[in-house]
Design a protein around this motif. Structure first.
Motif, PDB file in Angstrom:
ATOM      1  N   MET A   1     -58.273  29.632  36.633  1.00 58.21           N
ATOM      2  CA  MET A   1     -58.066  30.836  37.440  1.00 58.21           C
ATOM      3  C   MET A   1     -57.706  32.000  36.521  1.00 58.21           C
ATOM      4  SD  MET A   1     -55.582  31.483  40.726  1.00 58.21           S
ATOM      5  CE  MET A   1     -54.063  31.175  39.850  1.00 58.21           C
ATOM      6  N   ARG A   2     -58.144  33.161  36.892  1.00 64.25           N
ATOM      7  CA  ARG A   2     -57.844  34.386  36.160  1.00 64.25           C
ATOM      8  C   ARG A   2     -56.622  35.037  36.818  1.00 64.25           C
ATOM      9  NH1 ARG A   2     -60.848  38.162  32.826  1.00 64.25           N
ATOM     10  NH2 ARG A   2     -60.541  40.329  33.514  1.00 64.25           N
ATOM     11  N   ILE A   3     -55.582  35.294  36.008  1.00 63.99           N
ATOM     12  CA  ILE A   3     -54.301  35.763  36.534  1.00 63.99           C
ATOM     13  C   ILE A   3     -53.890  37.040  35.821  1.00 63.99           C
ATOM     14  CG2 ILE A   3     -51.862  35.197  36.873  1.00 63.99           C
ATOM     15  CD1 ILE A   3     -52.691  32.221  36.621  1.00 63.99           C
ATOM     16  N   ALA A   4     -53.516  38.055  36.591  1.00 60.07           N
ATOM     17  CA  ALA A   4     -52.970  39.281  36.020  1.00 60.07           C
ATOM     18  C   ALA A   4     -51.488  39.097  35.751  1.00 60.07           C
ATOM     19  CB  ALA A   4     -53.188  40.462  36.961  1.00 60.07           C
ATOM     20  N   VAL A   5     -51.044  39.498  34.570  1.00 58.84           N
ATOM     21  CA  VAL A   5     -49.631  39.435  34.200  1.00 58.84           C
ATOM     22  C   VAL A   5     -49.186  40.821  33.786  1.00 58.84           C
ATOM     23  CG1 VAL A   5     -47.931  38.465  32.610  1.00 58.84           C
ATOM     24  CG2 VAL A   5     -49.788  37.033  33.468  1.00 58.84           C
ATOM     25  N   THR A   6     -48.231  41.385  34.493  1.00 56.75           N
ATOM     26  CA  THR A   6     -47.716  42.693  34.111  1.00 56.75           C
ATOM     27  C   THR A   6     -46.775  42.521  32.926  1.00 56.75           C
ATOM     28  OG1 THR A   6     -45.818  42.595  35.610  1.00 56.75           O
ATOM     29  CG2 THR A   6     -47.869  43.496  36.492  1.00 56.75           C
ATOM     30  N   GLY A   7     -46.865  43.450  31.995  1.00 55.19           N
ATOM     31  CA  GLY A   7     -46.079  43.360  30.775  1.00 55.19           C
ATOM     32  C   GLY A   7     -46.914  42.780  29.650  1.00 55.19           C
ATOM     33  N   GLN A   8     -46.738  43.301  28.454  1.00 53.84           N
ATOM     34  CA  GLN A   8     -47.499  42.816  27.306  1.00 53.84           C
ATOM     35  C   GLN A   8     -46.624  42.243  26.210  1.00 53.84           C
ATOM     36  OE1 GLN A   8     -49.590  46.538  26.500  1.00 53.84           O
ATOM     37  NE2 GLN A   8     -51.518  45.589  27.118  1.00 53.84           N
ATOM     38  N   ASN A   9     -45.432  42.776  26.057  1.00 54.67           N
ATOM     39  CA  ASN A   9     -44.590  42.399  24.927  1.00 54.67           C
ATOM     40  C   ASN A   9     -43.366  41.577  25.313  1.00 54.67           C
ATOM     41  OD1 ASN A   9     -46.225  43.856  23.045  1.00 54.67           O
ATOM     42  ND2 ASN A   9     -45.295  45.749  23.814  1.00 54.67           N
ATOM     43  N   GLY A  10     -43.144  41.380  26.609  1.00 48.80           N
ATOM     44  CA  GLY A  10     -41.997  40.591  27.042  1.00 48.80           C
ATOM     45  C   GLY A  10     -42.163  39.120  26.717  1.00 48.80           C
ATOM     46  N   GLN A  11     -41.048  38.411  26.695  1.00 45.43           N
ATOM     47  CA  GLN A  11     -41.077  36.996  26.321  1.00 45.43           C
ATOM     48  C   GLN A  11     -41.939  36.166  27.271  1.00 45.43           C
ATOM     49  OE1 GLN A  11     -36.979  35.631  24.590  1.00 45.43           O
ATOM     50  NE2 GLN A  11     -36.532  37.086  26.216  1.00 45.43           N
ATOM     51  N   VAL A  12     -41.783  36.373  28.566  1.00 46.67           N
ATOM     52  CA  VAL A  12     -42.534  35.566  29.534  1.00 46.67           C
ATOM     53  C   VAL A  12     -44.015  35.919  29.498  1.00 46.67           C
ATOM     54  CG1 VAL A  12     -42.826  35.030  31.987  1.00 46.67           C
ATOM     55  CG2 VAL A  12     -40.527  35.174  31.003  1.00 46.67           C
ATOM     56  N   ALA A  13     -44.332  37.206  29.398  1.00 48.31           N
ATOM     57  CA  ALA A  13     -45.739  37.617  29.333  1.00 48.31           C
ATOM     58  C   ALA A  13     -46.408  37.028  28.099  1.00 48.31           C
ATOM     59  CB  ALA A  13     -45.843  39.138  29.331  1.00 48.31           C
ATOM     60  N   ARG A  14     -45.742  37.083  26.976  1.00 47.83           N
ATOM     61  CA  ARG A  14     -46.323  36.543  25.745  1.00 47.83           C
ATOM     62  C   ARG A  14     -46.473  35.028  25.828  1.00 47.83           C
ATOM     63  NH1 ARG A  14     -43.445  39.342  20.596  1.00 47.83           N
ATOM     64  NH2 ARG A  14     -44.934  37.970  19.524  1.00 47.83           N
ATOM     65  N   ALA A  15     -45.510  34.364  26.451  1.00 46.18           N
ATOM     66  CA  ALA A  15     -45.611  32.917  26.621  1.00 46.18           C
ATOM     67  C   ALA A  15     -46.785  32.554  27.526  1.00 46.18           C
ATOM     68  CB  ALA A  15     -44.307  32.365  27.189  1.00 46.18           C
ATOM     69  N   LEU A  16     -46.966  33.308  28.596  1.00 46.97           N
ATOM     70  CA  LEU A  16     -48.110  33.073  29.485  1.00 46.97           C
ATOM     71  C   LEU A  16     -49.422  33.252  28.739  1.00 46.97           C
ATOM     72  CD1 LEU A  16     -46.732  34.852  32.658  1.00 46.97           C
ATOM     73  CD2 LEU A  16     -47.581  32.490  32.613  1.00 46.97           C
ATOM     74  N   ASP A  17     -49.500  34.282  27.936  1.00 49.22           N
ATOM     75  CA  ASP A  17     -50.712  34.534  27.169  1.00 49.22           C
ATOM     76  C   ASP A  17     -50.975  33.400  26.175  1.00 49.22           C
ATOM     77  OD1 ASP A  17     -52.920  36.237  26.438  1.00 49.22           O
ATOM     78  OD2 ASP A  17     -51.818  36.771  24.629  1.00 49.22           O
ATOM     79  N   GLU A  18     -49.902  32.860  25.619  1.00 49.57           N
ATOM     80  CA  GLU A  18     -50.034  31.797  24.619  1.00 49.57           C
ATOM     81  C   GLU A  18     -50.547  30.485  25.211  1.00 49.57           C
ATOM     82  OE1 GLU A  18     -47.061  29.085  21.848  1.00 49.57           O
ATOM     83  OE2 GLU A  18     -46.575  31.210  22.132  1.00 49.57           O
ATOM     84  N   ILE A  19     -50.065  30.120  26.394  1.00 53.30           N
ATOM     85  CA  ILE A  19     -50.342  28.769  26.891  1.00 53.30           C
ATOM     86  C   ILE A  19     -51.354  28.691  28.025  1.00 53.30           C
ATOM     87  CG2 ILE A  19     -47.987  28.105  26.260  1.00 53.30           C
ATOM     88  CD1 ILE A  19     -47.495  27.882  29.347  1.00 53.30           C
ATOM     89  N   ALA A  20     -51.759  29.816  28.604  1.00 50.78           N
ATOM     90  CA  ALA A  20     -52.615  29.773  29.798  1.00 50.78           C
ATOM     91  C   ALA A  20     -53.879  28.953  29.574  1.00 50.78           C
ATOM     92  CB  ALA A  20     -52.975  31.186  30.239  1.00 50.78           C
ATOM     93  N   GLY A  21     -54.511  29.133  28.436  1.00 46.98           N
ATOM     94  CA  GLY A  21     -55.756  28.424  28.161  1.00 46.98           C
ATOM     95  C   GLY A  21     -55.592  26.920  28.167  1.00 46.98           C
ATOM     96  N   ARG A  22     -54.433  26.427  27.760  1.00 52.33           N
ATOM     97  CA  ARG A  22     -54.180  24.979  27.742  1.00 52.33           C
ATOM     98  C   ARG A  22     -54.167  24.400  29.153  1.00 52.33           C
ATOM     99  NH1 ARG A  22     -48.646  25.201  24.260  1.00 52.33           N
ATOM    100  NH2 ARG A  22     -49.301  26.787  22.722  1.00 52.33           N
ATOM    101  N   HIS A  23     -53.888  25.239  30.125  1.00 55.77           N
ATOM    102  CA  HIS A  23     -53.793  24.785  31.515  1.00 55.77           C
ATOM    103  C   HIS A  23     -55.015  25.200  32.336  1.00 55.77           C
ATOM    104  CE1 HIS A  23     -49.545  23.530  31.100  1.00 55.77           C
ATOM    105  NE2 HIS A  23     -49.492  24.514  30.215  1.00 55.77           N
ATOM    106  N   GLY A  24     -56.045  25.650  31.656  1.00 52.09           N
ATOM    107  CA  GLY A  24     -57.281  25.999  32.346  1.00 52.09           C
ATOM    108  C   GLY A  24     -57.274  27.345  33.029  1.00 52.09           C
TER     109      GLY A  24
END
Length: 299
Positions: A1-24
């Protein structure tokens, strides 16, 4: 699924960007100037152009102490801004996940807080995040508000990185030992958010998936416990360490008051979504190891 995440430099946003691909999943990070929570006019166009199936609002004003002197800005971002994200998501027929905080509570309860407990934030930051919770819930029926706590990551500004930095130049450090909470890895938060987003998108008519949920690591600690765990993990890897002196909150005054107890009971999240974050010790040790490895890497 394609998910919009607000924020680019925050800890949670960066973590989402890092791991999203591993979860499809695929994450689209939306930040300033294209999307600015302090400027609601930017939000709807940015979300529309992202063409996603769900929205995670991870952008926030997070300077707890500074918020005391900038309450209007904190409210604009964390309150009205969060509400505008939820409105825009609702207009697009999308579910919205709102990342909130343990600081909506006053800390006087002797046991961990459940979602139904009365709120009573002690400072401007907590009040602004509570305003955001209420705005999101009012604006979009397909919402999940997820309160988390004491967030740390291998990046961004957080307690774990601060302790390692201090240990690099000092042999002793004073750390508060009368505030109790749940240290939580941003990477574990991100994994959980992806699971919640997928379920919300797959079951648009399941009202049980909506509402407020607590999302924090298992276990509990005071800040001094976390500092000692950081130094133990670092010392085991040949990194910097320091001796922790336990002090009271009164001995370490800050602009904003913190709750003495902000432990979160996360049973509802596990019951409804089947999701539970791990105990905090393992993720913290892995974070320290990663930070030390990053420090040794050239460039």
């Amino acid at each position: 699924m394609r998910i919009a995440v607000t924020g680019q430099n925050g800890q949670v946003a960066r973590a989402l960007d890092e791991i999203a691909g591993r979860h499809g999943h695929e994450v689209v990070l939306l930040g300033r100037p294209a999307l600015d929570l302090a400027d609601p006019s930017t939000i709807a166009p940015a979300l529309r152009d992202a063409r996603v199936g769900a929205v995670i609002n991870a952008a926030a004003y997070t300077a707890v102490d500074k918020a005391e002197s900038e309450p209007d800005l904190a409210e604009a971002v964390n309150g009205a801004g969060a509400g505008a994200v939820a409105v825009a998501a609702a207009d697009l027929g999308l579910p919205v996940l709102q990342v909130s905080t343990d600081y909506v509570f006053d800390g006087t309860k002797p046991s961990p807080y459940v979602e139904e407990d009365a709120v009573g934030p002690l400072g401007a930051y907590g009040r602004s995040k509570l305003a955001g919770e209420r705005a999101v819930a009012a604006a979009n029926p397909r919402h999940a508000i997820l309160r988390t706590a004491w967030v740390y990551a291998p990046y961004g500004a957080n307690f774990v990185r601060t302790m390692l930095r201090i240990a690099g130049s000092k042999s002793e450090v004073n750390v508060v030992a009368d505030q109790r909470g749940c240290p939580t890895s941003a990477l574990d938060i991100a994994t959980t958010l992806l699971g919640v987003a997928a379920r919300l998108a797959e079951a648009p008519d399941d009202a049980s998936l909506t509402g407020v949920f607590h999302m924090a690591a298992r276990g509990e600690a005071v800040w001094a416990d976390v500092a000692e765990a950081v130094f133990a993990a670092s010392r085991a890897k040949g990194g910097p360490s320091a001796t922790v002196h336990r002090i009271t909150t009164a001995e370490f005054p800050t602009q904003a008051a913190r709750p003495a107890n902000s432990r979160l009971d996360c049973a509802k999240l596990e019951r409804v979504y089947g999701l539970a974050l791990p105990d905090w010790h393992g993720p913290l040790e892995r974070t320290v190891s990663r930070l030390l490895n990053d420090a040794k890497s050239p460039g």
